[in-house]
Write an enzyme that holds these catalytic residues in place. Sequence first.
Site, mmCIF file in Angstrom:
data_model
loop_
_atom_site.group_PDB
_atom_site.id
_atom_site.type_symbol
_atom_site.label_atom_id
_atom_site.label_comp_id
_atom_site.label_asym_id
_atom_site.label_seq_id
_atom_site.Cartn_x
_atom_site.Cartn_y
_atom_site.Cartn_z
ATOM 1 N N ASP A 1 -0.291 5.068 0.703
ATOM 2 C CA ASP A 1 -0.596 6.157 1.636
ATOM 3 C C ASP A 1 -0.620 5.672 3.077
ATOM 4 O OD1 ASP A 1 -0.933 8.144 -0.398
ATOM 5 O OD2 ASP A 1 -2.816 7.152 -0.913
ATOM 6 N N ASP B 1 -1.446 -0.175 6.100
ATOM 7 C CA ASP B 1 -1.829 0.463 7.370
ATOM 8 C C ASP B 1 -3.323 0.405 7.641
ATOM 9 O OD1 ASP B 1 -3.181 3.533 6.920
ATOM 10 O OD2 ASP B 1 -2.315 2.531 5.187
ATOM 11 N N ASP C 1 0.863 -1.175 0.000
ATOM 12 C CA ASP C 1 0.000 0.000 0.000
ATOM 13 C C ASP C 1 0.903 1.229 0.000
ATOM 14 O OD1 ASP C 1 -2.475 1.507 0.333
ATOM 15 O OD2 ASP C 1 -1.828 1.809 2.402
#
Length: 221
Positions: free
Chosen positions: A9, A182, A7
């Site tokens: 961001d 996250d 991922d």
Amino acid sequence: MNLALFDLDNTLLKGDSDYEWGRFIVDHGLVDRNEYESRNAAFYEQYKSGTMNIFEYLRFALAPLAQRPRAELETLHEQFMRERVEGMWLPAAQALVDRHLGAGDLCAVVTATNAFVTGPIVRKLGVPHMVATTPAQEAGEFTGAPRGTPAFQAGKIERVEHWLESLGLHWGSFDQTWFYSDSLNDLPLLECVSNPVAVDPDPTLNAEARRRGWPILSLRG
């Protein structure tokens, strides 16, 4: 062969490039501050809570791309990289990417943020492949609409599988698979890999990772 997915961001970056692009175009007077800033913040809160309607958000986020020539947008993005993205850079994230690349793993960033915003960031990271939400174009100019399935929540699985198919590969082609994220929104893809890793996770993903015994990693320390 191994597969490493990342991922972007709040995982490889210390912040959200999509949200920061919105703030950038507000600060530079490209959209109405009062309306755009409040809606951008509201969508970001929905994203963090896992309640965001991706198609509603994309109608909002991609509309400004259709209002300016592509050449102007490219120049603005170079400025965005200098003013916003450089401050989000994480040396430990770059080292993680480089470690997988050095091991010869097939690497890709898989991000819900649209490819216009993320493409230059992924190239700067040196990751050779990207699976991102695709903004539609006509004759090289953006239309303000997405094309195909957004790379969001379960859509990330569909988009990754299509990408693998384009390479003549599938999940079973790999000895080991990793996904680093996250976000609670990435639980579907985390469940697909043999090595799910929660990176500076949000509270929901943190609790889920602890319950399942997944590794929890910080790239910000």
